[in-house]
Design an enzyme around this catalytic site. Structure first.
Site, short mmCIF file in Angstrom:
data_model
loop_
_atom_site.label_atom_id
_atom_site.label_comp_id
_atom_site.label_asym_id
_atom_site.label_seq_id
_atom_site.Cartn_x
_atom_site.Cartn_y
_atom_site.Cartn_z
N HIS A 115 -10.24 -5.76 -3.21
CA HIS A 115 -9.23 -5.35 -2.31
C HIS A 115 -8.97 -6.03 -0.75
O HIS A 115 -10.05 -5.52 -0.44
CB HIS A 115 -8.49 -4.73 -2.43
CG HIS A 115 -8.88 -2.97 -2.47
ND1 HIS A 115 -9.65 -2.25 -2.84
CD2 HIS A 115 -8.70 -2.61 -1.11
CE1 HIS A 115 -10.01 -1.57 -1.98
NE2 HIS A 115 -9.94 -1.12 -1.08
N ASN B 162 -12.70 -3.02 3.59
CA ASN B 162 -13.63 -2.19 3.21
C ASN B 162 -14.80 -2.23 1.92
O ASN B 162 -14.22 -2.50 0.47
CB ASN B 162 -13.11 -0.88 2.97
CG ASN B 162 -12.07 -0.36 4.47
OD1 ASN B 162 -12.07 -1.34 5.26
ND2 ASN B 162 -11.46 0.18 3.94
N GLN C 225 -14.67 2.52 1.34
CA GLN C 225 -14.02 2.03 0.82
C GLN C 225 -13.19 2.97 -0.40
O GLN C 225 -14.77 4.20 -1.10
CB GLN C 225 -14.85 1.06 -0.58
CG GLN C 225 -14.72 0.68 -1.97
CD GLN C 225 -14.79 -0.58 -2.04
OE1 GLN C 225 -15.95 -0.38 -2.29
NE2 GLN C 225 -14.42 -1.18 -3.35
N ASP D 212 0.53 -1.37 -0.07
CA ASP D 212 -0.26 -0.21 0.09
C ASP D 212 0.66 1.60 -0.42
O ASP D 212 1.57 1.10 0.36
CB ASP D 212 -0.82 0.10 1.21
CG ASP D 212 -1.95 0.34 0.84
OD1 ASP D 212 -3.02 0.52 0.92
OD2 ASP D 212 -1.27 2.10 1.03
N HIS E 10 -6.74 -5.78 2.44
CA HIS E 10 -5.79 -5.13 3.30
C HIS E 10 -5.56 -6.48 3.83
O HIS E 10 -5.82 -6.77 4.59
CB HIS E 10 -6.37 -3.85 3.68
CG HIS E 10 -7.00 -2.92 3.45
ND1 HIS E 10 -5.98 -1.22 3.10
CD2 HIS E 10 -8.02 -2.80 2.75
CE1 HIS E 10 -6.86 -0.67 2.99
NE2 HIS E 10 -8.06 -1.13 2.65
P1 AMP Z 1 -9.60 1.58 0.62
O1 AMP Z 1 -9.42 2.62 1.18
O2 AMP Z 1 -9.50 0.03 1.65
O3 AMP Z 1 -10.59 1.28 -0.94
O4 AMP Z 1 -7.80 0.82 -0.08
C1 AMP Z 1 -7.93 1.88 -0.71
C2 AMP Z 1 -6.14 1.70 -0.54
O5 AMP Z 1 -5.50 1.69 -1.95
C3 AMP Z 1 -5.25 2.91 0.11
O6 AMP Z 1 -5.29 2.12 1.92
C4 AMP Z 1 -4.36 3.54 -0.96
O7 AMP Z 1 -3.52 3.70 0.09
C5 AMP Z 1 -3.99 2.68 -1.57
N1 AMP Z 1 -4.03 2.66 -2.37
C6 AMP Z 1 -4.78 3.90 -3.75
N2 AMP Z 1 -3.93 4.06 -4.81
C7 AMP Z 1 -2.24 2.91 -5.02
C8 AMP Z 1 -0.88 2.59 -5.52
N3 AMP Z 1 -1.23 3.36 -6.65
N4 AMP Z 1 -0.17 1.94 -5.05
C9 AMP Z 1 -0.60 1.57 -3.99
N5 AMP Z 1 -1.55 2.15 -2.99
C10 AMP Z 1 -2.37 2.25 -3.58
#
Ligand code: AMP
Length: 112
Positions: A98, A85, A92, A29, A100
């Site tokens: 995805h 999420n 989300q 992440d 975590h």
């Molecule tokens: P969510 O808020 O559960 O949808 O999680 C999305 C996650 O994606 C967040 O923890 C972000 O930090 C992560 N994220 C967004 N863009 C990227 C990226 N390009 N590479 C790695 N993580 C990312």
């Protein structure tokens, strides 16, 4: 399709990959919330848990069954947390399913 994680799967957006096979990908992440914070995703674009179709069960089962191997690879022998999420109230922010995988510190409960 304007999806960040599809861009990562396609190799158009860089990522720090920790595991990949024919149907799933795991990468670190960008904003880690623990010493180890990896996102485990299906390569197929499924927007959320709510939008899984019946045929996606095998794929998501495969993904979940690989989490213990990825955790072991990361040295998370003391345990870890797996979080998905979903939707607005679940906070989300990326509309590509995805999970975590968080570890490397003592987790607390309840989550925020
Ligand atoms: P969510 O808020 O559960 O949808 O999680 C999305 C996650 O994606 C967040 O923890 C972000 O930090 C992560 N994220 C967004 N863009 C990227 C990226 N390009 N590479 C790695 N993580 C990312």
């Amino acid at each position: 399709m304007d999806c960040i994680f599809c861009g990562i799967v396609a190799g158009e957006i860089p990522s720090d990959k920790v595991y990949e096979d024919e149907s799933i990908l795991a990468f670190r992440d960008l904003e880690p919330q623990a010493p180890e914070h990896v996102l485990v995703i299906p390569k197929k674009h499924i927007p959320s848990l709510d939008e899984m179709s019946a045929g996606d069960g095998e794929l998501v089962g495969h993904l979940v069954s690989k989490v213990r191997d990825i955790a072991a690879q990361l040295g998370l022998g003391g345990g870890y947390r797996l979080v998905a999420n979903n939707g607005k109230d679940g906070q989300q922010t990326v509309q590509h399913l995805h999970f975590h995988l968080l570890g490397g510190r003592q987790m607390t409960w309840p989550p925020g």
